[in-house]
Write an enzyme that holds these catalytic residues in place. Structure first.
Site: not given
Ligand code: AR6
Length: 174
Positions: A33-34, A10
């Site tokens: 992740v956001d 994480d």
């Molecule tokens: N730590 C590390 N990686 C993570 C975590 C964490 N805590 N949580 C999720 N991931 P995403 P995007 C991974 O969807 O595709 C949001 O709503 C996850 O498994 O978070 O750039 C924003 O507000 C994946 O491999 O980001 C935008 O609207 C990676 O992080 C949108 O999502 C990125 O997944 C951005 O989409």
């Protein structure tokens, strides 16, 4: 020894100068992740994001990056970047490269020595992980970033394997 390390975990737990958030252009939180970063950082992070003046509702266009303090996180800063939506972006490769480059440049200009990235755009934004890993690592391997300790925090073993395989083959090519 490489300055790039791949970690399964994480990103909100990363003990680095800056963690990178895969944000959206409004930059006031979201899912994935956001959401995790905003939850862990607390309301201070949202307040810092609100201080960034939006232009037509947009605080951070695709491929750009913005820096804020990190609220309750261990890190000093959160660098917010917006990756491309894979299926609808006119040039997803250029924009993903730009997200990494602009994040790394902001880290350097703010005197950071360490930075942690998630897999930008690889969640709801739908970027194929193998392609994203090659783009992410080729930017991070540039000479100008050798002075930074760069960590990738990846959520699943599958993503860790994809990133590790890409890093191995790119280090052999170097
Ligand atoms: N730590 C590390 N990686 C993570 C975590 C964490 N805590 N949580 C999720 N991931 P995403 P995007 C991974 O969807 O595709 C949001 O709503 C996850 O498994 O978070 O750039 C924003 O507000 C994946 O491999 O980001 C935008 O609207 C990676 O992080 C949108 O999502 C990125 O997944 C951005 O989409």
């Amino acid at each position: 020894m490489s300055n790039i390390q791949i970690i399964k975990g994480d990103i909100t737990t990363a003990d680095v100068d800056a963690i990178v958030n895969a944000a959206n252009p409004v930059m006031l939180g979201g899912g994935g992740v956001d959401g995790a970063i905003h939850r862990a950082a607390g309301p201070l992070l949202l307040r810092e994001c609100e201080k960034i003046k939006p232009v037509k509702g947009i605080r951070c266009p695709v491929g750009e990056a913005r820096i804020t303090p990190a609220g309750n996180l261990k890190s000093k800063y959160v660098i917010h970047t917006v990756g491309p939506i894979y299926v609808s972006d006119e040039n997803p490769e250029k924009h993903l490269q730009a997200s990494y480059l602009n994040s790394l440049n902001l880290a350097l200009s703010n005197k950071c020595e360490s930075i942690a990235f998630p897999a930008i755009s690889c969640g709801v934004y739908g970027y194929p992980a193998e392609e994203a890993a090659e783009i992410a690592l080729s930017v991070c391997m540039k000479d100008e970033y050798k002075c930074l300790s760069i960590y990738f925090y990846l959520f699943s073993q599958k993503m860790v394997d994809i990133w590790s395989d890409a890093l191995k083959s790119m280090m052999i090519e170097e």
